[in-house]
Design an enzyme around this catalytic site. Structure first.
Site, PDB file in Angstrom:
ATOM      1  N   SER A 245      18.785 -35.149   7.194  1.00  0.00           N
ATOM      2  CA  SER A 245      18.869 -34.480   7.430  1.00  0.00           C
ATOM      3  C   SER A 245      18.547 -34.629   9.358  1.00  0.00           C
ATOM      4  O   SER A 245      18.672 -33.164  10.258  1.00  0.00           O
ATOM      5  CB  SER A 245      18.448 -33.302   7.175  1.00  0.00           C
TER       6      SER A 245
ATOM      7  N   LYS B  21      12.271 -30.347  15.224  1.00  0.00           N
ATOM      8  CA  LYS B  21      13.321 -29.944  13.902  1.00  0.00           C
ATOM      9  C   LYS B  21      13.352 -28.821  13.971  1.00  0.00           C
ATOM     10  O   LYS B  21      12.573 -27.597  13.851  1.00  0.00           O
ATOM     11  CB  LYS B  21      13.361 -30.558  13.130  1.00  0.00           C
TER      12      LYS B  21
ATOM     13  N   SER C 127      14.380 -37.530   5.149  1.00  0.00           N
ATOM     14  CA  SER C 127      15.317 -37.042   5.815  1.00  0.00           C
ATOM     15  C   SER C 127      14.365 -37.017   7.595  1.00  0.00           C
ATOM     16  O   SER C 127      14.720 -36.631   8.827  1.00  0.00           O
ATOM     17  CB  SER C 127      15.307 -35.497   5.867  1.00  0.00           C
TER      18      SER C 127
HETATM   19  N1  GLN Z   1      19.502 -36.695   2.692  1.00  0.00           N
HETATM   20  C1  GLN Z   1      18.622 -35.833   1.517  1.00  0.00           C
HETATM   21  C2  GLN Z   1      19.500 -34.297   1.288  1.00  0.00           C
HETATM   22  O1  GLN Z   1      20.277 -34.654   1.251  1.00  0.00           O
HETATM   23  C3  GLN Z   1      17.543 -36.188   1.747  1.00  0.00           C
HETATM   24  C4  GLN Z   1      17.223 -34.516   2.814  1.00  0.00           C
HETATM   25  C5  GLN Z   1      16.053 -34.558   3.706  1.00  0.00           C
HETATM   26  O2  GLN Z   1      14.856 -35.164   2.800  1.00  0.00           O
HETATM   27  N2  GLN Z   1      15.582 -33.393   4.041  1.00  0.00           N
HETATM   28  O3  GLN Z   1      18.576 -33.857   0.182  1.00  0.00           O
END
Ligand code: GLN
Length: 484
Positions: free
Chosen positions: A158, A83, A182
């Site tokens: 994400s 990532k 994420s």
């Molecule tokens: N969807 C969550 C957010 O927008 C989690 C994102 C993540 O785990 N990086 O914060």
């Protein structure tokens, strides 16, 4: 697609060690398959950077070592995608943001270093929501990744690019980061395995900070066993991360097939609300039957503070984000607005032009929650409710629960664009995953079925540092899925 597509880490290892496949050919085939996926219309969009010839010498070296029968690491020759908010020496580390578009890290994340020491080849950096903020990958400054199961749908976020890359069979293993879900939610949407280790289990050194007290690096893989192998390689104390744990690291592969006979699985009623999608509910109940069939006892439990999870998560995460992202000032890192004529104009215009809309929204909310006069009322209260959420879990585990089962996400993968105008709907995608981050617990998402071809994931949450039980239970579910 190439003959290497869709093979697991274990299968690749056997082929490489048996001389049926060379690292050089595998690398070549992987690059070709990625290029083909990138050239498709519409493109999968999973990658922000792909290795050119910089890995060729390393591949040749591994081939020589394999031919000489040398004992190599568990990931020798295995292509891995990372990532793009995790620092690598090859390629840029953009975090999916214009502000870091040309940023090259001078150092490598500890997790990546450990993968490479185990023989992995870092073949690509993957797409993500900007700085990890999002649940659909649509917040990437470089365009969305798509779900390989259905290209009109999001891969989740994400870590959407990592999940899409694995689900498309382009790499057997990828790294994601999980702040509120994420790793798990995209794994669920794409039909692969995603593991969020206990907070502190894997070093965060080199993971670009979004919300430091919540997040960590985790593997996304086609198989539970491959996620366990990756955790084996990455876990353990790192002097570069003061929050990394000194806890003993067991061999997570050793007891994978120990089963769940005699374990008690907690089924929290708050995660099965009356308005839960009936398809998700049905798949989840089937998965629970599989666990029961394998000898586990099911027990309904209550985690009463679950209803505050999303509000608490977004208070804490945004506050930490506003502080962590203060470093992007146009001076020390990344993009600087051209022509700004004063120091404050450099800050304002670089941040104004460099960050996307969602990142700005979160910095604004987070700054408010930390500001004088409101700090206690918002961030302080968020931290106190967080304690209550963690205590709910502690009570359940003290009461004899070994592992907790929930759906990973309240929905299957949604359509691109569907939630873009409604941030609250987007935030609700994390409703079942953010609690494990608030409590620092290990959790995995594993495929448990599909609805109209779209994958459904089941989540297993364990006690601190008990990834072993989480993986064991996930292995049972995976076995049942494959047996159907
Ligand atoms: N969807 C969550 C957010 O927008 C989690 C994102 C993540 O785990 N990086 O914060």
């Amino acid at each position: 697609m190439s003959e290497t597509a869709g093979r697991t880490v274990g299968e690749l290892r056997t082929a490489l060690q048996g001389g049926d496949l060379s690292v050089t050919d595998l690398l070549q085939a992987t690059r070709a398959a990625i290029a083909a996926a990138d050239a498709d219309e519409p493109s999968l969009g999973a990658f922000l950077w792909v290795a050119g010839d910089e890995l060729d010498a390393r591949a040749a070296e591994l081939d020589r070592a394999l031919a000489a029968g040398e004992k190599l690491g568990p990931l020798a020759g295995v292509p891995v995608a990372v990532k793009d908010n995790i620092c690598t020496l090859d390629g840029p580390t953009t975090c999916g943001s214009r502000i870091l578009e040309d940023y090259r890290s001078p150092y490598e994340a500890t997790a990546v270093q450990r993968l490479r020491q185990a023989g992995a080849l870092i073949v690509a950096k993957t797409n993500l929501d900007e700085f990890g903020m999002g649940s659909s990958n649509e917040n990437s400054a470089f365009g969305p990744a798509r779900n390989p199961v259905d290209l009109t749908r999001v891969p989740g976020g994400s870590s959407g690019g990592s999940a899409a890359a694995v689900a498309a069979g382009l790499v057997p293993l990828a790294l994601g980061s999980d702040t509120g879900g994420s790793v798990r939610q995209p794994a669920s949407f794409c039909g692969v395995v995603g593991l969020k280790p206990t907070y502190g289990r894997v070093s965060r050194h080199g993971l670009v900070a979004f919300a430091s007290s919540l997040e960590g690096i985790g593997p996304i893989a086609g198989r539970v066993e491959d996620a366990a192998t990756a955790l084996n390689v990455m876990a353990g104390f790192d002097e570069n991360d003061s929050t990394s744990a000194r806890a003993l690291v067991p061999d997570f592969c050793a007891e994978l097939d120990a089963g769940v006979d005699g374990l008690t699985v907690g089924v929290p009623r708050e995660y099965f609300p009356d308005d839960l999608d009936p398809g998700i509910e049905a798949r989840s109940r089937t998965a629970l039957e599989w666990l029961e069939g394998a000898g586990a006892k099911l027990r309904e439990i209550s985690l009463p503070h679950t209803e505050y999870a999303i509000a608490t998560y977004y208070l804490v995460a945004n506050a930490e984000a506003s502080s962590n992202l203060a470093r992007y000032d146009g001076v020390r890192y990344g993009w600087r607005a051209p022509g700004a004529e004063s120091t404050s104009a450099v800050y304002r215009e670089s941040r104004g032009g460099g960050f996307g809309g969602e990142v700005k929204r979160r910095i604004a909310l987070g700054t408010y929650g930390l500001s004088a006069g409101y700090h206690e009322e918002y961030y302080g209260r968020g931290q106190r409710v967080r304690r209550l959420i963690a205590a709910d879990f502690e009570r359940a585990f003290d009461d004899g629960i070994d592992v907790i089962f929930t759906p990973t996400s309240p929905t299957v993968a949604f359509e691109l664009g569907e939630r873009l105008d409604d941030p609250v709907q987007m935030y609700l995608a994390d409703v079942f995953t953010a609690t494990a981050n608030l409590a620092g617990l290990p959790a995995i998402s594993v495929p448990i079925g599909a609805l109209d071809r779209l994958p459904v994931g089941g989540q297993l949450i364990g006690q601190r540092f008990d990834e072993a039980t989480v993986l064991r239970a996930a292995y049972v579910l995976e076995h049942q899925m494959n047996a159907r």
